[in-house]
Each structure stands twice: as C-alpha cells, then as structure tokens.
Motif scaffolding. Structure first.
Motif, mmCIF file in Angstrom:
data_model
loop_
_atom_site.group_PDB
_atom_site.id
_atom_site.type_symbol
_atom_site.label_atom_id
_atom_site.label_comp_id
_atom_site.label_asym_id
_atom_site.label_seq_id
_atom_site.Cartn_x
_atom_site.Cartn_y
_atom_site.Cartn_z
ATOM 1 N N THR A 1 48.260 43.612 42.759
ATOM 2 C CA THR A 1 48.903 44.486 41.784
ATOM 3 C C THR A 1 47.855 45.042 40.831
ATOM 4 O O THR A 1 46.741 44.526 40.736
ATOM 5 C CB THR A 1 49.960 43.734 40.961
ATOM 6 N N ASP A 2 48.233 46.101 40.111
ATOM 7 C CA ASP A 2 47.344 46.620 39.080
ATOM 8 C C ASP A 2 47.713 45.989 37.739
ATOM 9 O O ASP A 2 48.489 45.044 37.679
ATOM 10 C CB ASP A 2 47.392 48.153 39.038
ATOM 11 N N ARG B 1 41.901 50.534 44.503
ATOM 12 C CA ARG B 1 42.042 49.709 43.294
ATOM 13 C C ARG B 1 41.649 48.260 43.569
ATOM 14 O O ARG B 1 41.070 47.599 42.704
ATOM 15 C CB ARG B 1 43.484 49.789 42.787
ATOM 16 N N GLN B 2 41.975 47.750 44.748
ATOM 17 C CA GLN B 2 41.582 46.392 45.101
ATOM 18 C C GLN B 2 40.060 46.274 45.193
ATOM 19 O O GLN B 2 39.495 45.255 44.789
ATOM 20 C CB GLN B 2 42.236 45.975 46.417
ATOM 21 N N THR C 1 38.778 46.126 41.715
ATOM 22 C CA THR C 1 39.035 44.794 41.168
ATOM 23 C C THR C 1 38.000 43.802 41.672
ATOM 24 O O THR C 1 37.520 42.950 40.912
ATOM 25 C CB THR C 1 40.459 44.329 41.524
ATOM 26 N N SER D 1 48.878 47.713 44.105
ATOM 27 C CA SER D 1 47.618 48.443 43.990
ATOM 28 C C SER D 1 47.173 48.978 45.350
ATOM 29 O O SER D 1 47.460 48.400 46.396
ATOM 30 C CB SER D 1 46.528 47.559 43.392
ATOM 31 N N ASN E 1 45.298 39.604 39.428
ATOM 32 C CA ASN E 1 45.694 40.909 39.962
ATOM 33 C C ASN E 1 45.259 41.069 41.415
ATOM 34 O O ASN E 1 45.985 41.641 42.220
ATOM 35 C CB ASN E 1 45.103 42.043 39.126
#
Length: 73
Positions: A31-32, A42-43, A46, A38, A26
C-alpha cells in the motif's frame, strides 16, 4: 561529543527508525501512505527508501561508535 550533537543524532535516529518501520509496513502490505494499493513503481520507490533508511542508520551508528572509541583512546 557535545550534548547538542547527541540530541540531534537521537532525533534523527528516532525519525529514521520510524520511517524505516513505516516503509517496511507499506512495502509488506503493498500500500501507499494513504492505504491505497501501490503500483510497481511505488513499490520500487519504497524499496529505495528502505535502502536509504538502512544506509543512514549504519552511517549514524558508525559515527557514534567511532566517536565513543576516540574517547577511550
């Protein structure tokens, strides 16, 4: 080391390797979990998840190595 402890460690390690693989995929694709692009936040989350996964794997490997080294002593 009891069989139940080994079974729990094997399960947790397998799930942790799967999660690490999933998080890295991801992160590289940006991406999510649903495949959508994302955000920067969100990154960052992650990246934190990847760090936690690696830390847990190191702890589990350290525990297993120390347990097996005590058997030989």
């Amino acid at each position: 080391m009891k069989f139940s402890t080994i079974a729990i460690f094997a399960f947790v390690f397998t799930v942790d390797v799967w999660a690490l693989n999933h998080d890295i995929r991801n992160y590289r694709n940006k991406t999510d979990e649903l495949g959508k692009p994302s955000s920067k936040k969100r990154q960052t989350v992650t990246k934190i998840n990847i760090g936690i996964d690696v830390f847990l794997m190191i702890l589990m490997l350290w525990y297993l190595i120390s347990s097996f080294s005590q058997l030989g002593a």
